[in-house]
Enzyme design. Sequence first.
Site, PDB file in Angstrom:
ATOM      1  CB  CYS A  67      -0.892  -0.005   1.242  1.00  0.00           C
ATOM      2  SG  CYS A  67      -1.908   1.485   1.404  1.00  0.00           S
ATOM      3  CB  CYS A  85      -0.305   2.277   5.692  1.00  0.00           C
ATOM      4  SG  CYS A  85      -1.018   0.709   5.104  1.00  0.00           S
ATOM      5  CB  CYS A 120      -5.177  -0.424   2.436  1.00  0.00           C
ATOM      6  SG  CYS A 120      -3.971  -0.868   3.711  1.00  0.00           S
ATOM      7  CB  CYS A 129      -4.117   3.268   5.813  1.00  0.00           C
ATOM      8  SG  CYS A 129      -3.851   2.986   4.043  1.00  0.00           S
ATOM      9  CB  CYS A 188      -9.265  -4.174 -11.504  1.00  0.00           C
ATOM     10  SG  CYS A 188      -8.846  -3.203 -12.935  1.00  0.00           S
TER      11      CYS A 188
END
Length: 132
Positions: free
Chosen positions: A47, A50, A96, A99, A119
């Site tokens: 991510c 984070c 995510c 976060c 995707c």
Amino acid sequence: MEKVVKTADEWRELLGADAYHVCREKGTERAFTGEYYNEHSPGKYLCRCCGEVLFDAATKYDSGSGWPSFYQPVAEEVVAVNRDTSHGMVREEVVCARCDAHLGHVFPDGPAPTGLRYCINSLSLSLDKDED
């Protein structure tokens, strides 16, 4: 998993305008323009907000959609899926779990073994390439 929480100004400073728009305002990048849509290096996709490990490059495949596509995350608990009714469609938004960054969408038209296509916007990811 401990949640990562920042103010909008903190996210803007960390991400820059384009990544902020995608990750925090649920935007999308244009197809076939993202940094990772045609990336084939082994490694882990994290991510961008984070640093949580989200996808393994071994599960990435060419879906023809113009966005990086994966058939599964590294673990179920690292992503959350929310119903998205924006733009006159019903889709499954992927975020995510640590976060709440907008990553992209998941569709039921992927390859075996899961039949799923995550995707994902390149702007919501960073690639930690395996060392040779």
